[in-house]
Design an enzyme around this catalytic site. Sequence first.
Site, short mmCIF file in Angstrom:
data_model
loop_
_atom_site.label_atom_id
_atom_site.label_comp_id
_atom_site.label_asym_id
_atom_site.label_seq_id
_atom_site.Cartn_x
_atom_site.Cartn_y
_atom_site.Cartn_z
N THR A 10 27.70 5.48 -43.45
CA THR A 10 27.65 6.08 -44.79
C THR A 10 28.66 5.47 -45.76
O THR A 10 28.44 5.52 -46.96
CB THR A 10 27.81 7.62 -44.76
OG1 THR A 10 29.13 7.96 -44.36
CG2 THR A 10 26.81 8.27 -43.83
N MET A 13 26.90 7.90 -50.84
CA MET A 13 25.84 8.91 -50.70
C MET A 13 25.73 9.34 -49.25
O MET A 13 24.66 9.28 -48.63
CB MET A 13 24.51 8.32 -51.17
CG MET A 13 24.39 8.13 -52.65
SD MET A 13 24.43 9.72 -53.51
CE MET A 13 25.89 9.51 -54.51
N HIS A 14 26.89 9.79 -48.70
CA HIS A 14 26.93 10.12 -47.25
C HIS A 14 25.72 10.93 -46.79
O HIS A 14 25.02 10.56 -45.86
CB HIS A 14 28.19 10.95 -46.94
CG HIS A 14 29.47 10.31 -47.30
ND1 HIS A 14 30.04 9.31 -46.55
CD2 HIS A 14 30.34 10.54 -48.32
CE1 HIS A 14 31.19 8.95 -47.09
NE2 HIS A 14 31.39 9.68 -48.17
N ASP A 15 25.52 12.09 -47.45
CA ASP A 15 24.53 13.04 -46.92
C ASP A 15 23.09 12.56 -47.09
O ASP A 15 22.22 12.91 -46.28
CB ASP A 15 24.71 14.41 -47.59
CG ASP A 15 26.02 15.06 -47.20
OD1 ASP A 15 26.57 14.69 -46.15
OD2 ASP A 15 26.50 15.93 -47.95
N CYS A 56 22.11 9.75 -46.46
CA CYS A 56 21.82 8.87 -45.31
C CYS A 56 21.19 9.66 -44.17
O CYS A 56 20.38 9.13 -43.41
CB CYS A 56 23.09 8.19 -44.82
SG CYS A 56 23.76 7.03 -46.00
#
Length: 307
Positions: A193, A234-236, A238
Amino acid sequence: MKRKEKIIIDTDPGIDDAAAIIIALNHPELDVRLITTVMGNVNVDYTTNNALKLVEFCGKDVPIARGADSPLIREYEDASYAHGETGMDGYNFPEPKKNILNVHAVEALRNTIEIEKDPITLVAIGAYTNIALLIKLYPEVAKKVKRIVIMGGSLSIGNTTSSAEFNVYADPHAAEIMFKSGIPIVMVGLDVTTKALLSFDSVVSIKDSGRTGAMLHDIFKHYRSATMTNGLRMHDACAILYLVHPELFETKEMFIEICTEGPAMGATVGDIRNAYHDGKTNTTVCTDLDIDSFNNWFVDFIKNIDN
Ligand code: BDR
Ligand code: CA
């Protein structure tokens, strides 16, 4: 078209959570049955209100249940330094008209998992407190879960302390219960991420693509996980990408354990050399992701929502 995958999103919106939720709610291959909220980026009153705002913004009718307001054991520390005071500053959402369910998130998880005929995928993109409570309070129900796809953890450096990623650090004891539960886990962690930077060009191109792109652009301006010009993490989102395009990720099966104390508290210790667990594994760990594919997918999807 593929059969829709039934999912429950457990979340702490949060700006990257908002992007993930928007995509999941609009995705033709995903059927969001429930959203449960947890403290994390900001307190649970804000995260719950933010979830309501997002569902109404999308014009969807997905139930929302408010969950844990503090970690199981340790003190709560928020991430408002990255997500702003309310977790979704910058866009003037109308106050939500709908109410949340009148049961705690753990009861809502139990009810939804029990009622559904098909096994459900949990998508956990905040601290894992609600999930740990479900596992402890209703182990037989938790066994029906198909898999838990998490955003969280790291095989190397952390983003909160040297070795801890925020969602695990936020409630390491809950993470430990989840990883020990025997439920299959997919770990979409910082290893992929932090690479998934939404580029400046991508951010610019969603700005004028319609009301969803414009709203995301407005809240992205308040996001402090990297920058608008160098790229936004945009960690989440992913975790959602993994659900719909797992082929874009490289993965490795391994055993993950959680460090719950000391300077490495919140670390996800991966038995990369298989030195301790006799070949047993408990997690599919995402180890690589193509950044261009991520950007193209994100931008195309957001543009399509409004067109
Ligand atoms: C994770 O922590 C939160 O700040 C983000 O929403 C994401 O879920 C990244 O470490
Ligand atoms: Ca999150």
